[in-house]
Design an enzyme around this catalytic site. Structure first.
Site, PDB file in Angstrom:
ATOM      1  CD  GLU A 174      -3.211  -1.159   1.938  1.00  0.00           C
ATOM      2  OE1 GLU A 174      -3.283  -0.313   2.838  1.00  0.00           O
ATOM      3  OE2 GLU A 174      -4.110  -1.984   1.703  1.00  0.00           O
ATOM      4  CD  GLU A 296      -3.512  -6.175   2.909  1.00  0.00           C
ATOM      5  OE1 GLU A 296      -4.440  -5.513   3.407  1.00  0.00           O
ATOM      6  OE2 GLU A 296      -2.305  -5.906   3.047  1.00  0.00           O
TER       7      GLU A 296
HETATM    8  O1  AHR Z   1      -5.152  -6.172   6.781  1.00  0.00           O
HETATM    9  C1  AHR Z   1      -5.116  -5.013   7.561  1.00  0.00           C
HETATM   10  C2  AHR Z   1      -4.487  -3.842   6.832  1.00  0.00           C
HETATM   11  O2  AHR Z   1      -5.290  -3.502   5.748  1.00  0.00           O
HETATM   12  C3  AHR Z   1      -3.144  -4.086   6.220  1.00  0.00           C
HETATM   13  O3  AHR Z   1      -2.104  -3.930   7.130  1.00  0.00           O
HETATM   14  C4  AHR Z   1      -3.073  -3.033   5.148  1.00  0.00           C
HETATM   15  O4  AHR Z   1      -2.263  -3.403   4.083  1.00  0.00           O
HETATM   16  C5  AHR Z   1      -4.526  -2.845   4.760  1.00  0.00           C
HETATM   17  O5  AHR Z   1      -4.886  -1.519   4.722  1.00  0.00           O
END
Ligand code: AHR
Length: 493
Positions: A174, A296
């Protein structure tokens, strides 16, 4: 109305990469500490510090790849703090997740041990936000070089003679947000620089994964593919299913029928996101060399009342199971671009397949979906055409009631996974299996009579798979009645 499907068993469309069934473990809340790592001195039965109950549960779902150490944590993580004698490891502050002290007990050796015990591949996310190129290069050398270098010898001193096999490496997480708030133009250049020094020393070339977009940020994908496409092997995508707003996401357990519907609607957005990001990738990579890595995904609700809000602990209900089933069907059907996906997160955080409380462990409805769907790993995707669609209507809106994907495994067995996303009505489904004679079908179902049914430490088996037999077969045609809120696996023999 009937949902009529035709599964073409004779025209496989490509491999459903097993990595689609991947997971993600971050130094966040009780994911690593307590959920996976308890330490060698713990009363909780463990293998070199890793709890045995969690290990055994994860082996059963055959996890193929595990992403670590973050997440946002990755861009604050300095790997040298996490190797060497544990008593001497640095104590650092976990700035993103509650400012708790990170004792660095679980570092590279412990993570690689976990992967070896699970027979899964490591996917390490490197620190771009606050780390240097030298640090990243050293890490790769430490892990993968077999010769007589300072880094490789340090690994040996720390107890590991042979290099580990490392294929997947992420270059920042991110980077448009917690990883450095960069603009895509800037990140593209940073990425080009860092990746130059991410070279594997073993036989295994390193598969370099660039930080990709979140949600509908197509501009990020466009710029990155244009400016750095030829230097990357994979590009990530993050998308969370949040029923409410970022500030008020909604409860994991106490929710209304409207919230059920909106959760399904938002989960289905994954298909549109993949299609649109993939269309941009196609412009720069028409041969589809570059994989889309959805590293994710999952549901994200308000934290469980009474818990540390920075730990992102949430319960997991039948609603999460259906979201998992629908999303995995989407990934299967889009395996021409989606090479990997990683559910967030493995234990005790967000849509976790496993929850722990001290020595106790509970498997969530999401866990059971991964167990049912493991038959698709590395199988050939089969085309499913929809001859007629049934709809789930609610509050003046409509969604397709049934989600489906199908595959043929190495032994020639055909598997179909279906979800009825409707909270109130059954779905009548007919499936014509074309190109293969079907003698017998074995069914498994995960369902509940209550939208918020979930497993607790007191009642760990409230939601679990059972045999499904509400079906009949006649001349290669199968008729089935899927109850409301259900995930079904049909395996044809
Ligand atoms: O999964 C939780 C968080 O969500 C992670 O650390 C981040 O990459 C995302 O914003």
């Amino acid at each position: 109305m009937t949902h009529r499907l035709i599964v073409d068993t004779a025209r496989p469309k490509g491999t459903i990469h097993r990595y689609i069934y991947g997971h993600f473990a971050e130094h966040l809340g009780r994911c690593i500490y307590g959920g996976i790592w308890v330490g060698e001195e713990s009363d909780i039965p463990n293998t070199q510090g890793i709890r045995n109950d969690v290990l055994e549960a994860l082996k059963r779902i055959r996890i193929p790849v595990l992403r670590w150490p973050g997440g946002c944590f990755a861009d604050t993580y300095h790997w040298k703090d996490g190797v060497g004698p544990r008593a001497q490891r640095k104590r650092t502050v976990n700035v993103h997740w509650g400012r708790v002290i990170e004792g660095n007990d679980f570092g590279t050796h412990e993570f690689m041990l976990l992967c070896e015990l699970l027979a899964c591949e490591p996917y390490i996310c490197g620190n771009v936000g606050s780390g240097t190129v030298e640090e990243m290069q050293d890490w790769i050398e430490y892990m993968t070089f077999d010769g007589d270098s300072t880094m490789a010898n340090w690994r040996r001193e720390n107890g590991r003679e042979h290099p580990w096999k490392l294929r997947f490496f992420g270059i920042g997480n991110e980077s448009w947000g917690c990883g450095g708030h960069m603009r895509p133009e800037y990140y593209a250049d940073v990425y080009r620089r860092y990746q130059t020094f991410v070279r594997g020393y073993g036989e295994q070339p390193i598969y370099r994964i660039a930080c990709g977009a979140s949600d509908h940020n197509y501009h990020w994908t466009e710029v990155l593919m244009r400016e750095a496409g030829r230097y990357l092997d994979g590009i990530s995508l993050h998308y969370y299913t949040i029923p409410g707003t970022w500030e008020h996401k909604g409860s994991a357990v106490e929710f209304t029928e409207d919230e059920w519907f909106v959760t399904m609607k938002k989960a289905l957005v994954m298909d549109e996101l993949i299609a649109k990001h993939a269309a941009i990738m196609d412009q720069y990579d028409p041969d589809r060399r570059v994989g889309l890595i959805v590293d994710e995904w999952g549901t994200w609700y308000d934290p469980e009342p009474g818990t540390n809000p920075a730990f992102l602990y949430q319960q997991n209900t039948m609603r999460d199971a259906v979201v998992a089933g629908v999303t995995l069907n989407i990934f299967n059907n889009r395996c021409d671009r989606v090479l990997m996906a990683n559910l967030a997160q493995l234990v005790n955080v967000l849509q976790a397949p496993i929850l722990t409380d001290g020595p106790h462990m509970v498997l969530t409805p999401t866990y059971h979906v991964f167990e049912m769907y493991k038959v698709h790993q590395d199988a050939q995707l089969l085309p499913v055409s929809i001859a007629s669609t049934d709809v789930y209507a609610h509050g003046g809106e409509e969604l397709p009631r049934v989600s489906v994907s199908a595959s043929k495994d190495g032994a020639g067995q055909v598997h179909v996974t279906l979800c009825n996303i409707d909270h109130a009505n059954s779905a009548h489904v007919t499936i014509e299996f074309r190109g293969q004679e079907i003698q017998r079908v074995v069914g498994t179902i995960l369902t509940a009579s209550d939208m918020s049914a979930h497993n607790t430490f007191e009642q760990p088996n409230a939601v679990q798979p059972t045999a499904f037999d509400a079906m009949s077969i006649r001349a290669n045609h199968l008729d089935a009645l899927l109850p409301p809120m259900s995930v079904v696996l049909l395996s044809a023999l």
